[in-house]
Design an enzyme around this catalytic site. Structure first.
Site, short mmCIF file in Angstrom:
data_model
loop_
_atom_site.label_atom_id
_atom_site.label_comp_id
_atom_site.label_asym_id
_atom_site.label_seq_id
_atom_site.Cartn_x
_atom_site.Cartn_y
_atom_site.Cartn_z
N SER A 124 -117.79 26.14 -71.00
CA SER A 124 -117.15 25.52 -69.83
C SER A 124 -117.02 26.56 -68.72
O SER A 124 -116.81 27.75 -68.99
CB SER A 124 -115.75 25.04 -70.24
OG SER A 124 -115.00 24.72 -69.10
N TYR A 149 -107.37 26.32 -74.73
CA TYR A 149 -108.68 25.66 -74.72
C TYR A 149 -109.73 26.61 -74.14
O TYR A 149 -110.81 26.81 -74.71
CB TYR A 149 -108.62 24.37 -73.89
CG TYR A 149 -109.99 23.82 -73.56
CD1 TYR A 149 -110.75 23.17 -74.54
CD2 TYR A 149 -110.56 23.98 -72.29
CE1 TYR A 149 -112.02 22.69 -74.25
CE2 TYR A 149 -111.82 23.50 -72.00
CZ TYR A 149 -112.56 22.86 -72.98
OH TYR A 149 -113.83 22.39 -72.70
N LYS A 153 -113.28 28.56 -75.81
CA LYS A 153 -114.64 28.59 -75.27
C LYS A 153 -115.12 30.04 -75.12
O LYS A 153 -116.24 30.39 -75.47
CB LYS A 153 -114.72 27.86 -73.92
CG LYS A 153 -114.47 26.37 -74.01
CD LYS A 153 -115.54 25.68 -74.86
CE LYS A 153 -115.29 24.23 -75.07
NZ LYS A 153 -116.13 23.63 -76.10
N TYR A 177 -120.53 24.15 -68.51
CA TYR A 177 -120.50 22.93 -67.72
C TYR A 177 -119.45 23.05 -66.63
O TYR A 177 -118.36 23.57 -66.86
CB TYR A 177 -120.10 21.69 -68.54
CG TYR A 177 -120.75 21.47 -69.86
CD1 TYR A 177 -122.01 21.96 -70.17
CD2 TYR A 177 -120.08 20.70 -70.82
CE1 TYR A 177 -122.59 21.69 -71.40
CE2 TYR A 177 -120.65 20.43 -72.05
CZ TYR A 177 -121.90 20.95 -72.35
OH TYR A 177 -122.45 20.68 -73.56
P1 NAD Z 1 -115.44 14.31 -76.42
O1 NAD Z 1 -114.06 14.49 -76.95
O2 NAD Z 1 -115.80 12.99 -75.84
O3 NAD Z 1 -116.51 14.66 -77.57
C1 NAD Z 1 -116.24 15.61 -78.57
C2 NAD Z 1 -116.56 14.94 -79.90
O4 NAD Z 1 -116.33 15.87 -80.95
C3 NAD Z 1 -115.68 13.72 -80.17
O5 NAD Z 1 -116.52 12.62 -80.47
C4 NAD Z 1 -114.84 14.13 -81.39
O6 NAD Z 1 -114.56 13.02 -82.24
C5 NAD Z 1 -115.74 15.16 -82.03
N1 NAD Z 1 -115.05 16.17 -82.84
C6 NAD Z 1 -114.00 16.96 -82.51
N2 NAD Z 1 -113.70 17.78 -83.51
C7 NAD Z 1 -114.57 17.51 -84.52
C8 NAD Z 1 -114.77 18.02 -85.83
N3 NAD Z 1 -114.00 19.00 -86.33
N4 NAD Z 1 -115.78 17.50 -86.59
C9 NAD Z 1 -116.55 16.49 -86.11
N5 NAD Z 1 -116.42 15.97 -84.88
C10 NAD Z 1 -115.43 16.48 -84.11
O7 NAD Z 1 -115.70 15.49 -75.37
P2 NAD Z 1 -116.88 15.68 -74.33
O8 NAD Z 1 -116.33 15.50 -72.98
O9 NAD Z 1 -118.06 14.93 -74.77
O10 NAD Z 1 -117.13 17.24 -74.53
C11 NAD Z 1 -118.09 17.74 -75.42
C12 NAD Z 1 -117.98 19.25 -75.46
O11 NAD Z 1 -118.16 19.76 -74.13
C13 NAD Z 1 -116.63 19.76 -75.93
O12 NAD Z 1 -116.83 20.93 -76.70
C14 NAD Z 1 -115.92 20.10 -74.64
O13 NAD Z 1 -114.95 21.11 -74.82
C15 NAD Z 1 -117.07 20.61 -73.79
N6 NAD Z 1 -116.81 20.50 -72.35
C16 NAD Z 1 -116.43 19.30 -71.84
C17 NAD Z 1 -116.15 19.20 -70.48
C18 NAD Z 1 -115.69 17.89 -69.89
O14 NAD Z 1 -115.14 17.90 -68.80
N7 NAD Z 1 -115.91 16.75 -70.55
C19 NAD Z 1 -116.27 20.32 -69.65
C20 NAD Z 1 -116.68 21.53 -70.21
C21 NAD Z 1 -116.95 21.61 -71.57
C1 UD1 Z 2 -110.16 20.78 -65.66
C2 UD1 Z 2 -109.80 21.78 -66.74
C3 UD1 Z 2 -110.98 22.65 -67.08
C4 UD1 Z 2 -112.20 21.80 -67.43
C5 UD1 Z 2 -112.49 20.88 -66.25
C6 UD1 Z 2 -113.67 19.97 -66.50
C7 UD1 Z 2 -107.42 22.21 -66.31
C8 UD1 Z 2 -106.42 23.23 -65.89
N1 UD1 Z 2 -108.69 22.62 -66.28
O1 UD1 Z 2 -110.33 21.47 -64.48
O2 UD1 Z 2 -110.68 23.48 -68.18
O3 UD1 Z 2 -113.32 22.64 -67.67
O4 UD1 Z 2 -111.33 20.06 -66.03
O5 UD1 Z 2 -113.39 19.05 -67.48
O6 UD1 Z 2 -107.09 21.12 -66.70
N2 UD1 Z 2 -106.73 16.01 -59.45
C9 UD1 Z 2 -105.92 15.18 -58.71
N3 UD1 Z 2 -105.28 14.16 -59.34
C10 UD1 Z 2 -105.43 13.92 -60.70
C11 UD1 Z 2 -106.29 14.76 -61.45
C12 UD1 Z 2 -106.92 15.80 -60.78
O7 UD1 Z 2 -105.77 15.37 -57.51
O8 UD1 Z 2 -104.82 12.98 -61.20
C13 UD1 Z 2 -107.46 17.10 -58.76
C14 UD1 Z 2 -107.17 18.48 -59.29
O9 UD1 Z 2 -106.08 19.05 -58.67
C15 UD1 Z 2 -108.50 19.20 -58.98
C16 UD1 Z 2 -109.55 18.09 -59.08
O10 UD1 Z 2 -108.83 16.86 -58.97
O11 UD1 Z 2 -108.50 19.68 -57.66
C17 UD1 Z 2 -110.31 18.09 -60.38
O12 UD1 Z 2 -109.38 18.10 -61.47
P1 UD1 Z 2 -109.87 18.00 -62.99
O13 UD1 Z 2 -110.74 16.82 -63.14
O14 UD1 Z 2 -108.67 18.09 -63.85
O15 UD1 Z 2 -110.81 19.26 -63.18
P2 UD1 Z 2 -110.52 20.85 -63.05
O16 UD1 Z 2 -109.28 21.10 -62.28
O17 UD1 Z 2 -111.75 21.47 -62.51
#
Ligand code: NAD
Ligand code: UD1
Length: 339
Positions: A124, A149, A153, A177
């Site tokens: 992330s 969290y 990572k 990401y």
């Molecule tokens: P998500 O929660 O939708 O998907 C994660 C999946 O992992 C879920 O289906 C959950 O059931 C499964 N899981 C969790 N622990 C497990 C375990 N011990 N064994 C088997 N399955 C397990 O999340 P996502 O948004 O698809 O994210 C996927 C990955 O990307 C995560 O590692 C997340 O931290 C990372 N990531 C997500 C974002 C975001 O904003 N969505 C941003 C940066 C990184």
């Molecule tokens: C969050 C996570 C980060 C993760 C990223 C992508 C935190 C502190 N960080 O960051 O670890 O990698 O998401 O999934 O949570 N906002 C509003 N109203 C809302 C929600 C958000 O105004 O109800 C604003 C926030 O202040 C920010 C923007 O929207 O400016 C994006 O917020 P968010 O989607 O939570 O992403 P990140 O802040 O980038």
């Protein structure tokens, strides 16, 4: 390639499964359904026309994973499985460290035992830490993490860097990401957060669908063009294609270990997102100007040039696409997969 997707029933994993099938690969999903639903798997069949192999298992369970590795002959692993809610990671830190680190260690042991040499990891942008000098480039040192969290990572990246040194024939991609939003254009799969969402887009769509009363615009006095926070939103289908490109890159380049940003390189403000969402979907959101969230940065976006150079990948979809597809998913599935 036959590719293990841990957490493949989740938001990003399910979209990646679709793109892998489209590219001629064979995804195999392992998920314990902690934050996902079997319905996502039915929907994957509707989209791809294929029965994607699925194991309901915990990636922290060495015996279960050993069995799966013994049965399937994986060419690569994409490791999505993990817990991902930042505020929850503060109150449940031990569970976050246990799950997010144990999954990776178990996978590395299985890979060593079964001779699997390629791994893509879901990292992330949060590992850059509190840096106010975007665009963020992979060569920048981390400024430290601000929550458990993010530390998971950061630590996972280090575990995999060291594993790549101990196993010189491995190839490793640590994908950072930025802010994934949007959904598959079919509206059949999408983001399905448990409880009240923390992130902007799921909050917006739940306000639009009437599940939440209003959107807080958190912070209107940031040093940005319109005063609201700027982020690098990326369409989840573009992100999924980035994983296909990363798998192909690892296949062609044994022995590499690379950190790679996956973002668009363009920052949009909260008001840009809200205004675009309202315009493309012809609706108006209830919104309230609210204080900053503690710890939020003004501006956080990527330099995506390394991904273009190494993977030949860049994003194609626009903010309009992201807003339209997010709403298409939510309006067709007001309660997510529980609709
Ligand atoms: P998500 O929660 O939708 O998907 C994660 C999946 O992992 C879920 O289906 C959950 O059931 C499964 N899981 C969790 N622990 C497990 C375990 N011990 N064994 C088997 N399955 C397990 O999340 P996502 O948004 O698809 O994210 C996927 C990955 O990307 C995560 O590692 C997340 O931290 C990372 N990531 C997500 C974002 C975001 O904003 N969505 C941003 C940066 C990184
Ligand atoms: C969050 C996570 C980060 C993760 C990223 C992508 C935190 C502190 N960080 O960051 O670890 O990698 O998401 O999934 O949570 N906002 C509003 N109203 C809302 C929600 C958000 O105004 O109800 C604003 C926030 O202040 C920010 C923007 O929207 O400016 C994006 O917020 P968010 O989607 O939570 O992403 P990140 O802040 O980038």
């Amino acid at each position: 390639m036959k590719i293990l997707l841990t957490g493949g029933a989740g938001f990003i994993g399910s979209h990646t499964a679709v793109e892998l099938v489209k590219a001629g690969h064979e995804p195999v999903i392992v998920d314990n359904l902690y934050n996902s639903s079997k319905k996502a798997l039915e929907r994957l069949k509707m989209i791809t026309g294929k029965d994607i192999a699925f194991y309901e298992a915990d990636v922290c369970d060495p015996a279960a994973m050993d069995d799966i590795f013994a049965k399937e002959n994986f060419d690569a692993v994409i490791h999505f499985a993990g817990y991902k809610a930042v505020p929850e990671s503060v109150t449940k830190s031990v569970a976050y460290y246990r799950n997010n680190l144990d999954t990776t260690l178990t996978l590395c042991e299985c890979m060593q035992k079964h001779g699997v040499k390629r791994i893509v990891f879901s990292s992330s942008a949060t590992v850059y830490g509190p840096i106010e000098e975007s665009p963020l480039v992979e060569t920048m040192p981390s400024a430290g993490c601000t929550n458990p969290y993010a530390w998971t990572k950061y630590m996972n990246e280090q575990i995999l860097r060291d594993a790549a040194i101990s196993n010189p024939d491995w190839s490793v991609a640590l994908l950072r990401y930025f802010n994934p939003i949007g959904a598959h254009e079919s509206g059949l799969i999408g983001e399905n957060p448990k409880g009240i969402p923390n992130n902007l887009m799921p909050y917006v769509t739940q306000v639009a669908v009437g599940r939440l009363p209003h959107l807080n615009i958190n912070g209107t006095d940031f040093p940005t063009p319109d005063g609201t926070g700027v982020r690098d939103y990326i369409h989840v289908v573009d992100l999924a294609k980035g994983h296909v490109a990363a798998c192909n890159y690892l296949e062609a380049n044994a022995g590499v270990c690379e950190v790679i940003n996956l973002g668009t390189g363009t920052g949009y403000s909260v008001l840009d997102v809200v205004n675009t969402f309202e315009r493309v979907n012809h609706l108006e959101l209830n919104k309230v100007m609210a204080p900053r969230r503690p710890g939020d940065m003004a501006s956080y976006y990527s330099d995506p040039s390394k991904a273009k150079e190494l993977l030949g990948w860049q994003t194609e979809k626009t903010l309009d696409d992201m807003c339209r597809d997010s709403w298409n998913w939510q309006k067709n599935n007001p309660e997510g997969y529980d609709s």
